[in-house]
Design a protein around this motif. Structure first.
Motif, short mmCIF file in Angstrom:
data_model
loop_
_atom_site.label_atom_id
_atom_site.label_comp_id
_atom_site.label_asym_id
_atom_site.label_seq_id
_atom_site.Cartn_x
_atom_site.Cartn_y
_atom_site.Cartn_z
N THR A 129 0.84 -1.21 0.00
CA THR A 129 0.00 0.00 0.00
C THR A 129 0.87 1.25 0.00
N GLU A 130 2.06 1.15 0.64
CA GLU A 130 2.95 2.33 0.66
C GLU A 130 3.44 2.65 -0.75
N SER A 131 3.79 1.60 -1.52
CA SER A 131 4.31 1.91 -2.85
C SER A 131 3.18 2.36 -3.78
N GLU A 168 9.35 -3.02 -9.24
CA GLU A 168 8.36 -3.82 -8.52
C GLU A 168 7.75 -4.92 -9.38
N ASP A 169 7.84 -4.74 -10.71
CA ASP A 169 7.23 -5.74 -11.57
C ASP A 169 8.18 -6.88 -11.92
N GLN A 170 9.40 -6.81 -11.35
CA GLN A 170 10.34 -7.90 -11.62
C GLN A 170 9.83 -9.20 -11.02
N PRO A 171 10.06 -10.34 -11.71
CA PRO A 171 9.64 -11.61 -11.13
C PRO A 171 10.41 -11.84 -9.82
N GLY A 172 9.77 -12.47 -8.90
CA GLY A 172 10.43 -12.78 -7.62
C GLY A 172 10.37 -11.64 -6.64
N ASP A 173 9.77 -10.57 -7.05
CA ASP A 173 9.61 -9.44 -6.16
C ASP A 173 8.71 -9.82 -4.99
N GLU A 174 9.12 -9.52 -3.79
CA GLU A 174 8.36 -10.02 -2.65
C GLU A 174 7.84 -8.93 -1.74
#
Lengths: 177, 360
Positions: A129-131, A168-174
């Motif tokens: 929610t912050e991003s 943020e849209d990179q795969p593996g982003d957690e």
């Protein structure tokens, strides 16, 4: 019979069944269309009744002075004031649910009888929610820079937005929500 | 894919088919999901540039989902007023989208079962419509579409509150489940208020559009869930799904009662309605809806045999103002529409009568 909203003859006779008691409303064609547009066939409370619900709830909770102060409270991200929300029944951005949480929670409980989502969750692209808030704020600043013709600043902001979205849209982003 | 609205005019959309389970009483089953893209403000605080960016983002993402590339994408703000109302009359877009401002669109599938509204009250409103009582299939389809879109778009989502929407009445699941019912016998037997009161007690909303006096206009009622938070989508769907058969049962019993107790009066009412529709020289939209409601019940009860339910559903849609103007191919004022509507009804119904006579 005259329309309840204007001087034209009432040709639409609507019985609103969403409240505790059926309510008869008599309107001309134009006003009826506007009325029906507010509640587009979903059976949900219209803007007016939502605003009424809020006003009623706040009346019990706050003195006039406190309410006046509350009305001036503005979301730092989208700029909507509590007064605007109270009048229109619509929020300005996702961050409003966080910023106006203490005012909204009693209203949400009043409408739904609950405060906790039990349905589906997004499967992918989880973004905190912050991003989400950060992105809305950056976009707002970029629009403002364009309006003020500060094009260099606007393009810097555009790059920042792009970087944030891509990272943020990179795969593996957690990012947890 | 491009779509020709004039071509749509000539054919019946999904919900007009009069097919599907219980379609004598249930017109259509509809589910919609409200979604917002995380990084934009809600519509009310969007600039014109934001709206255009949202519209473009959805359009671009849709093109990347192979299962959704067949959708026709229409820029609603670029359509004429008649075309916008035409889409609303077919229930492909809401009245709110007709009247909204700035960049806004709708993506529809060929069968008119799926429509995605862009920049309505929320950034995205996904809607699935089925003919008859078919909420299970409607949920399966909409859930799949939602999942597909979710791989391409980041929705505004809050861990505790769920999907965030512009109006707190939609927060959580963002889901509205609606079933449109035709309940003329419950209206005649004056039991409808009782049904409404019991539905309200279990958090279901009922809406009906009333005509002059206390007579319901067309006897059509929409039942939908009022709450969207605190229950799963399946629970919300089941709540509506479980109550509809009871209402269908009440309506059938009321029809049986009328047939047994009052068949002559009932037959007279239906025949007179049919007679007016076949002979009127000028007729309002409200009167047409009211009379078609009686005729629809007459078809269901076997008292009228020239027509099938699909004919009645088609007439309900085609006699609305924007459809009449599209069919006529030009603008018409209220008086012009009233005589055009009567002409359309006379032609359609006399053709059906002729077809029936030829078959016999």
């Amino acid at each position: 019979m005259k329309c309840q909203q204007c001087e034209k003859p009432a040709t639409f006779h609507i019985t609103e069944l969403t409240g505790a008691e059926p309510q008869e409303i008599h309107l001309c064609e134009g006003c009826a269309q506007k009325y029906l547009m507010q509640t587009p066939g979903t059976g949900m409370p219209g803007k007016a009744s939502l605003a009424g619900m809020l006003a009623q709830q706040l009346k019990v909770a706050d003195t006039a002075k406190e309410l006046e102060k509350l009305d001036e409270k503005c979301c730092p991200i989208c700029g909507i004031s509590f007064y605007e929300f109270r009048n229109q029944g619509r929020l300005g951005c996702p961050h409003d649910y966080v910023f106006f949480a203490s005012e909204l929670e009693p209203l949400i409980v009043n409408i739904h009888g609950d405060l906790v989502h039990k349905g589906k969750h997004p499967l992918t692209h989880k973004r905190s929610t912050e991003s989400q808030t950060k992105l809305i704020q950056l976009r707002r600043e970029m629009n403002e820079a364009i309006r003020l013709e500060q094009y260099e600043r606007a393009s810097e902001l555009r790059d920042t937005i792009r970087n944030l979205e891509e990272s943020e849209d990179q795969p593996g982003d957690e990012h947890s929500v | 894919m491009n779509v020709d609205l004039n071509e749509l005019t000539g054919r019946a959309g999904e919900w007009m088919k009069g097919a599907g389970p219980q379609s004598d009483i249930v017109i259509s089953s509809r589910i919609r999901l409200a979604r917002n893209i995380a990084e934009f403000p809600f519509i009310r605080r969007c600039t014109a540039a934001d709206r255009a960016a949202i519209d473009k983002a959805v359009r671009d993402r849709l093109a990347e989902v192979p299962q959704l590339t067949d959708l026709a994408y229409l820029r609603v703000d670029e359509l004429s007023d008649v075309d916008r109302h035409f889409l609303a009359e077919r229930q492909l877009i809401s009245r709110e989208l007709v009247e909204a401002e700035g960049a806004r669109s709708v993506a529809i599938d060929q069968n008119e079962r799926l429509s995605l509204m862009i920049n309505e009250e929320d950034h995205l409103r996904i809607q699935v419509m089925k003919s008859g009582f078919d909420l299970v299939a409607a949920w399966d389809q909409i859930n799949e579409v939602d999942d597909l879109l979710e791989t391409k778009l980041t929705y505004a989502f809050h861990e505790k509150l769920g999907y965030l929407t512009a109006c707190p009445t939609n927060v959580g699941t963002g889901m509205r489940v609606s079933v449109m019912l035709h309940l003329p016998a419950l209206v005649i037997t004056q039991q409808i208020e009782k049904v409404f009161r019991s539905l309200q007690k279990i958090n279901l909303a009922v809406r009906g559009l009333y005509g002059e006096g206390s007579q319901a206009m067309g006897d059509f009622y929409q039942i939908s869930n009022q709450i969207t938070l605190g229950r799963s989508e399946i629970e919300l769907r089941n709540q509506v799904h479980d109550v509809v058969p009871m209402i269908i049962d009440y309506e059938r019993r009321a029809r049986d009662f009328l047939l047994k107790q009052n068949q002559q009066d009932l037959h007279d009412k239906i025949s007179r309605a049919y007679g007016i529709l076949r002979t009127a020289q000028t007729i309002s939209s409200e009167e047409t809806m009211h009379l078609l409601s009686s005729v629809r019940m007459g078809v269901n009860l076997g008292l009228i045999d020239d027509l099938v339910i699909a004919d009645i559903n088609k007439l309900f849609v085609d006699t609305q103002p924007a459809h009449l103007q599209k069919l006529r191919g030009g603008p018409l004022d209220t008086a012009g529409r009233n005589s055009e509507r009567a002409l359309y009804l006379r032609r359609y119904l006399s053709q059906k009568e002729k077809d029936g006579a030829d078959q016999n």
